[in-house]
Design a protein around this motif. Structure first.
Motif: not given
Length: 205
Positions: A28-31, A180-183, A196-198
């Motif tokens: 469930g991580e979003q970062e 930037t770690k911007k999804q 689920d895991l990128f």
């Protein structure tokens, strides 16, 4: 409906080592986070892994931070710069391809060991749905890109029944995501099972 995990991975090629960023959607991580678990010692806090291989008697003995110039061993770097060179003799081309497979296989093994079932919400790696999105230099043509994709497959990145290797992101784009770690910078095509895991893997020889 049977629950499935999915990993979407991106590997980026440039010049200062291999960096890995990831988004663990299975928990469930979003970062997007930077992978730093390269091993014991100081390298636990390093965000880049040297693109380096050490051979002893023609057999891979160490990779990354563990490489040392011991007597009787040979350390190889910068093999990326020769990949795709149309003027490279066939024997040298074969050697470069072998080194790429050795490095990619070591990287794959490290990620597989790290992302255990406990980190994948109970799912076993080989049964996860994993999409590896590799980045490539901007000047690689489709033939070279496909050749690289095949090396990644040979290294194990499609060993799982639901594993998929993709080559569709260029270095500048991948660097922007890693920095930037911007999804939302990453274009993720719609698919039946949402990843689920990128992984964002920046490979810099």
């Amino acid at each position: 409906k049977k629950e499935e995990q999915s990993i979407n991975a991106n590997r980026h090629c440039c010049q200062k080592g291999t960096g890995v960023a990831y988004l663990n959607r299975s928990t469930g991580e979003q970062e997007i986070k930077v992978f730093m678990d390269w091993g014991d010692g100081d390298d636990d806090t390093e965000s880049k892994l040297p693109t380096r291989l050490t051979y002893r008697n023609g057999v891979l003995s160490q990779w990354g931070f563990r490489c040392q110039n011991d007597p009787g061993s040979s350390t190889r770097e910068w093999f990326k710069t020769s990949f795709g060179n149309p003027h490279l003799p066939s024997d040298e081309r074969t050697s470069v391809h072998m080194m790429y497979v050795d490095y990619l296989a070591s990287l794959y093994k490290k990620l597989k060991e790290h992302f255990s079932a406990g980190k994948l919400n109970g799912k076993i790696w080989n049964f996860a749905v994993i999409h590896f999105l590799f980045s490539i230099p901007a000047d690689w043509d489709p033939i070279i890109s496909e050749r690289f994709r095949q090396l990644a497959i040979n290294a194990g990145f499609e060993d799982g029944a639901h594993f998929k290797v993709k080559i569709d992101i260029k270095e500048p784009h991948a660097t922007a995501v890693y920095t930037t770690k911007k999804q939302n910078i990453v274009k993720v095509r719609s698919m039946p099972v949402s990843p689920d895991l990128f992984f964002l893997l920046l490979h810099r020889p």
